[in-house]
Design a protein around this motif. Structure first.
Motif, PDB file in Angstrom:
ATOM      1  N   ARG A 242      28.255  81.534  25.152  1.00 16.94           N
ATOM      2  CA  ARG A 242      29.459  80.712  25.132  1.00 16.94           C
ATOM      3  C   ARG A 242      30.667  81.629  24.974  1.00 16.94           C
ATOM      4  O   ARG A 242      30.511  82.805  24.659  1.00 16.94           O
ATOM      5  CB  ARG A 242      29.407  79.667  24.012  1.00 16.94           C
ATOM      6  N   ALA A 243      31.862  81.071  25.186  1.00 18.27           N
ATOM      7  CA  ALA A 243      33.081  81.883  25.194  1.00 18.27           C
ATOM      8  C   ALA A 243      33.259  82.630  23.879  1.00 18.27           C
ATOM      9  O   ALA A 243      32.992  82.096  22.799  1.00 18.27           O
ATOM     10  CB  ALA A 243      34.293  81.005  25.465  1.00 18.27           C
TER      11      ALA A 243
ATOM     12  N   TRP B 147      42.340  81.457  20.915  1.00 16.55           N
ATOM     13  CA  TRP B 147      41.503  80.557  20.121  1.00 16.55           C
ATOM     14  C   TRP B 147      40.067  80.653  20.561  1.00 16.55           C
ATOM     15  O   TRP B 147      39.771  80.936  21.722  1.00 16.55           O
ATOM     16  CB  TRP B 147      41.967  79.100  20.291  1.00 16.55           C
ATOM     17  N   VAL B 148      39.187  80.365  19.614  1.00 19.42           N
ATOM     18  CA  VAL B 148      37.759  80.334  19.933  1.00 19.42           C
ATOM     19  C   VAL B 148      37.124  79.211  19.103  1.00 19.42           C
ATOM     20  O   VAL B 148      37.586  78.928  17.992  1.00 19.42           O
ATOM     21  CB  VAL B 148      37.093  81.703  19.649  1.00 19.42           C
ATOM     22  N   THR B 149      36.098  78.578  19.648  1.00 19.86           N
ATOM     23  CA  THR B 149      35.352  77.593  18.857  1.00 19.86           C
ATOM     24  C   THR B 149      33.984  78.155  18.532  1.00 19.86           C
ATOM     25  O   THR B 149      33.422  78.954  19.289  1.00 19.86           O
ATOM     26  CB  THR B 149      35.147  76.264  19.620  1.00 19.86           C
ATOM     27  N   THR B 150      33.461  77.707  17.399  1.00 16.48           N
ATOM     28  CA  THR B 150      32.078  78.036  17.054  1.00 16.48           C
ATOM     29  C   THR B 150      31.534  76.982  16.095  1.00 16.48           C
ATOM     30  O   THR B 150      32.272  76.098  15.655  1.00 16.48           O
ATOM     31  CB  THR B 150      31.952  79.454  16.460  1.00 16.48           C
TER      32      THR B 150
ATOM     33  N   GLU C  60      43.676  80.584  30.378  1.00 12.50           N
ATOM     34  CA  GLU C  60      42.403  79.876  30.377  1.00 12.50           C
ATOM     35  C   GLU C  60      42.611  78.553  29.652  1.00 12.50           C
ATOM     36  O   GLU C  60      43.494  78.443  28.792  1.00 12.50           O
ATOM     37  CB  GLU C  60      41.349  80.684  29.602  1.00 12.50           C
TER      38      GLU C  60
ATOM     39  N   GLU D 265      31.860  71.663  14.938  1.00  9.93           N
ATOM     40  CA  GLU D 265      32.425  72.970  15.282  1.00  9.93           C
ATOM     41  C   GLU D 265      33.816  73.140  14.666  1.00  9.93           C
ATOM     42  O   GLU D 265      34.442  72.167  14.240  1.00  9.93           O
ATOM     43  CB  GLU D 265      32.537  73.121  16.806  1.00  9.93           C
TER      44      GLU D 265
ATOM     45  N   SER E 249      42.496  75.937  26.855  1.00  9.05           N
ATOM     46  CA  SER E 249      42.252  76.083  25.421  1.00  9.05           C
ATOM     47  C   SER E 249      40.999  75.311  25.048  1.00  9.05           C
ATOM     48  O   SER E 249      40.787  74.205  25.525  1.00  9.05           O
ATOM     49  CB  SER E 249      43.442  75.543  24.620  1.00  9.05           C
ATOM     50  N   PRO E 250      40.157  75.906  24.192  1.00 11.26           N
ATOM     51  CA  PRO E 250      38.927  75.200  23.810  1.00 11.26           C
ATOM     52  C   PRO E 250      39.220  74.112  22.777  1.00 11.26           C
ATOM     53  O   PRO E 250      40.191  74.214  22.027  1.00 11.26           O
ATOM     54  CB  PRO E 250      38.088  76.308  23.182  1.00 11.26           C
ATOM     55  N   SER E 251      38.408  73.085  22.771  1.00  9.27           N
ATOM     56  CA  SER E 251      38.529  72.110  21.673  1.00  9.27           C
ATOM     57  C   SER E 251      37.157  71.963  21.025  1.00  9.27           C
ATOM     58  O   SER E 251      36.122  71.972  21.711  1.00  9.27           O
ATOM     59  CB  SER E 251      39.091  70.781  22.163  1.00  9.27           C
TER      60      SER E 251
ATOM     61  N   LEU F 182      37.709  75.180  15.298  1.00  8.16           N
ATOM     62  CA  LEU F 182      38.593  75.924  16.196  1.00  8.16           C
ATOM     63  C   LEU F 182      39.261  77.006  15.355  1.00  8.16           C
ATOM     64  O   LEU F 182      39.838  76.721  14.295  1.00  8.16           O
ATOM     65  CB  LEU F 182      39.647  74.988  16.797  1.00  8.16           C
TER      66      LEU F 182
END
Ligand SMILES: [Zn+2]
Ligand SMILES: [Zn+2]
Length: 330
Positions: A107-108, A114-117, A17, A26, A19-21, A28
């Motif tokens: 949201r993911a 990795w995950v962002t929040t 998938e 927020e 990668s989130p940024s 990472l």
């Protein structure tokens, strides 16, 4: 990055998938462990209209901040991203935030490397805390919040209460363990899955019983019922078991609706309380409780590689898993 994606009902797929940024404000997080929740199973079964595939599920997360404010901190995540400005947030009841969104839903989530929040939705965990303990913060906080609400409504001190817990999944078992650490001596725990029943019996001092073979406790005999299943049958069992003047905590939500015995509720002056998740304060208190060992040795928690996540979902679905909590490791 590698992620376990909910791709269709009864299907999760381990695949690449993007990668989130992190956006402004927020963080990472490099995921260390992430737990499979009952609500993830609900989504997997295609029974949660709020969780629409394709979606990375998972909200019981511990990891390190690798980008954004607080870089280098080891944290657990409050999956609820709240506004901080509404009346509920300002009253410290942020679990009821009118503008909340949620990791692994809107949201993911964390079944990924990795995950962002939101930077405001993380809580520090001690660097020395075992990952299996830190990853239990979210479900353990659900139990802590429910017990806190129950305590306010019980007439006698919690330690003197006779308690029935329905459901030996993570929430039910963690509730039983926390009650035990609070000095509660009389705890009965009902669980239909024989593997989980055996595991729960080994993990806590509760009297474990099979609800298929009877109620486990006499009618109108317990001060407090914690329904960690929330099905038609458990709601009926809870109302039958509670004493006049007692308290029923409704934590699980397997079925959304059923008739309940309003006659008993009224004539026996039963307090029925719905309880949802936890506040930020509950999460902080739960980290401290886990740190001091209030939930026992956690030997019942199972850890598996994220790459084998699809098997974990299948095993849980088929009731082949004794562990009340499976953690995945990316
Ligand atoms: Zn959860
Ligand atoms: Zn709010």
């Amino acid at each position: 990055m590698k992620a376990l994606v909910y791709t269709a009902p009864n299907e999760v797929t381990y695949r690449d998938e993007p990668s989130p940024s992190p956006a402004h404000g927020e963080v990472l997080i490099r995921v260390e462990r992430v737990g499979i929740c009952g609500s993830d199973m609900h989504a997997y079964h295609g029974r949660d209209p709020r969780r629409v595939p394709p979606l990375i599920l998972g909200h019981e997360i511990v990891g390190d901040i690798v980008e954004g404010p607080g870089r280098g901190r080891r944290v657990t995540v409050n999956p609820l991203i709240t506004c901080g400005a509404c009346d509920y947030c300002r009253e410290g009841r942020d679990n009821l935030c009118a503008n909340r969104t949620m990791i692994g839903m809107t949201r993911a989530g964390g079944f990924a490397e990795w995950v962002t929040t939101a930077a405001s939705s993380v809580i520090d965990v001690p660097p020395t805390m075992p990952a299996r303990a830190a990853a239990l913060t979210e479900p353990a906080a659900t139990a802590l919040h429910a017990i806190g609400l129950a305590r306010r409504s019980l007439v006698r001190p919690l330690a003197d209460a006779c308690v029935l817990v329905l459901g030996g999944g993570a929430i039910g078992l963690l509730a039983a363990l926390l009650l035990q650490s609070e000095g509660v001596r009389s705890i009965a725990l009902g669980e239909t899955n024989p593997l989980r029943r055996a595991a729960a019996g080994g993990a806590c001092g509760a009297t474990v019983f099979d609800p298929a073979e009877g109620n486990g406790v006499a009618d109108a005999s317990v001060d407090l019922v914690i329904d960690a299943v929330g099905a038609r049958a458990t709601r009926a069992a809870a109302l039958a078991a509670v004493k006049p003047g007692g308290v029923v905590m409704h934590v699980g939500l397997a079925d959304w609706a059923s008739e309940i015995d309003m006659r008993k509720l009224t004539l026996a002056e039963v307090t029925l309380i719905g309880t949802y998740t936890y506040t930020t304060a509950d999460l902080v208190a739960t980290v401290a409780a886990l740190e001091r060992g209030a939930f026992g040795d956690l030997a019942w928690v199972e850890e598996r590689p994220l790459a084998e996540g699809a098997n974990a979902f299948r095993d849980l679905h088929e009731g082949r898993c004794a562990a009340a909590k499976v953690l995945l490791q990316p």
